[in-house]
Design a protein around this motif. Structure first.
Motif, short mmCIF file in Angstrom:
data_model
loop_
_atom_site.label_atom_id
_atom_site.label_comp_id
_atom_site.label_asym_id
_atom_site.label_seq_id
_atom_site.Cartn_x
_atom_site.Cartn_y
_atom_site.Cartn_z
N ASP A 167 -1.45 -2.30 -6.84
CA ASP A 167 -2.63 -2.97 -7.38
C ASP A 167 -3.43 -3.46 -6.18
OD1 ASP A 167 -4.54 -4.55 -8.56
OD2 ASP A 167 -3.15 -5.61 -9.89
N LEU A 168 -4.28 -2.58 -5.65
CA LEU A 168 -4.97 -2.89 -4.40
C LEU A 168 -5.91 -4.09 -4.53
CD1 LEU A 168 -5.12 -2.08 -1.49
CD2 LEU A 168 -6.89 -0.42 -2.08
N PRO A 169 -6.66 -4.26 -5.61
CA PRO A 169 -7.48 -5.48 -5.72
C PRO A 169 -6.64 -6.75 -5.64
CG PRO A 169 -8.24 -3.83 -7.28
CD PRO A 169 -6.96 -3.30 -6.70
N ARG A 170 -5.45 -6.74 -6.24
CA ARG A 170 -4.58 -7.92 -6.16
C ARG A 170 -4.11 -8.13 -4.72
NH1 ARG A 170 1.06 -8.90 -6.66
NH2 ARG A 170 1.49 -11.03 -7.41
N TYR A 173 -8.24 -2.17 5.06
CA TYR A 173 -8.78 -2.54 6.37
C TYR A 173 -10.25 -2.92 6.29
CZ TYR A 173 -4.41 -0.65 8.21
OH TYR A 173 -3.09 -0.41 8.48
N ALA A 174 -10.99 -2.29 5.41
CA ALA A 174 -12.38 -2.70 5.21
C ALA A 174 -12.45 -4.14 4.70
CB ALA A 174 -13.08 -1.75 4.24
N HIS A 175 -11.51 -4.48 3.83
CA HIS A 175 -11.47 -5.87 3.32
C HIS A 175 -11.10 -6.83 4.43
CE1 HIS A 175 -11.24 -8.96 0.30
NE2 HIS A 175 -9.99 -9.26 0.65
N GLY A 186 -6.54 6.57 2.03
CA GLY A 186 -7.60 5.91 1.28
C GLY A 186 -7.31 4.45 1.00
N ARG A 187 -6.08 4.16 0.58
CA ARG A 187 -5.70 2.78 0.33
C ARG A 187 -5.75 1.94 1.61
NH1 ARG A 187 -0.07 3.15 -3.06
NH2 ARG A 187 -0.82 4.20 -4.97
N VAL A 215 0.82 -1.21 0.00
CA VAL A 215 0.00 0.00 0.00
C VAL A 215 0.85 1.26 0.00
CG1 VAL A 215 -1.59 1.34 1.45
CG2 VAL A 215 -2.02 -1.08 1.04
N LEU A 216 2.02 1.22 0.65
CA LEU A 216 2.86 2.40 0.78
C LEU A 216 3.78 2.61 -0.42
CD1 LEU A 216 3.83 2.19 4.56
CD2 LEU A 216 2.07 3.60 3.48
#
Length: 263
Positions: free
Chosen positions: A102-105, A148-150, A142-143, A96-97
């Motif tokens: 590729d956040l979905p990955r 964290y929601a996931h 945001g990322r 993330v940093l």
């Protein structure tokens, strides 16, 4: 998310074995010991758990700099095979940093890791990791919150999976809880994380891990400039250099505790 969610559960079961999986945060940087090695929250937690169960065993597979793909491929199968009572999985922030992510990955790999680990242990603990207050947190907030929601979704979906929410902690966001590299917690920060996890597992509190620090002492402009220059020279520039050359601080490094054994 309310901090009360993570204050603890009633009736903690004895933990006879514990495997920690992740990156530098779980390896223990920057909680340095006199010999130059690192302790960290997972080691502190293991020591406390060992005091309650004869024959307790602990493994720490975490290695600094690892991305979630490396954690999932290298550490997760080993942890799953150990058949431990407790497994902690903290990963994804190194992804993330990075400027490109590729956040979905990342979320998909984290889900794969949870699906592999959850059936192999009695309790799988995930974490909404703390973030140091400042411009870096704001840039990537945001990322982080999407990740964290996931994590919350995965915990709700799988039996035996719990989440320790440290992201909501103001105390752990205090810059004084972070080492000079601004990426890793101090010894006090790791001590508080260990206590937060201890309580989340249902054990009685020994202190308020989220108690705020005393008001800071004012720092002059010249001292702030000097601190920022040292940070850039000693930490930021080397970090950028590793990113540009595709290197990692964990390249070639083995886990500090690769097998279950007494702490």
């Amino acid at each position: 998310m309310e901090l009360e969610r993570d204050r603890g559960r009633e009736g903690a079961e004895p933990v006879r074995s514990f495997v920690a999986v992740g990156d530098s945060f779980t390896e223990g940087m920057s909680d340095a010991l006199p010999d130059g090695s690192y302790r960290g929250w997972a080691d502190v937690l293991a020591g406390r758990l060992a005091g309650h169960v004869p024959g307790f065993r602990y493994a720490n597979l975490a290695v600094r700099g690892k991305l979630i793909a490396q954690i999932t491929s290298d550490q997760v199968p080993l942890a799953a095979a150990m058949d431990a009572d407790l497994v902690t999985l903290v990963g994804g922030l190194n992804d993330v940093l990075r400027p490109r992510c590729d956040l979905p990955r990342v979320c998909g790999l984290l889900e794969e890791a949870v699906e592999r680990l959850a059936p192999s242990c009695r309790t799988l603990l995930l974490m909404r990791s703390p973030g140091r207050t400042g411009p870096v947190l704001e840039r990537y907030r945001g990322r982080m919150e999407e990740l964290y929601a996931h994590i919350d979704t995965l915990a709700a979906r799988h039996e035996g999976v719990v989440v320790a929410d440290l992201y909501a902690s103001r105390a752990l966001g205090d810059p004084r809880m972070w080492a000079d590299d601004r990426l890793h917690l101090t010894t006090e920060g790791h001590r508080r994380v260990a206590e937060a996890v201890w309580q989340r597992l249902g054990h009685p509190a020994s202190f308020d891990w989220d108690a705020p620090l005393p008001p800071p002492t004012p720092v002059g402009f010249g001292q702030r400039v000097g601190t920022n220059v040292r940070f850039a020279r000693e930490h930021l520039l080397p970090w950028i250099g590793r990113r540009l050359t595709g290197r990692s601080s964990g390249d070639g490094r083995a886990p500090k505790r690769p097998e279950l054994s007494p702490p």
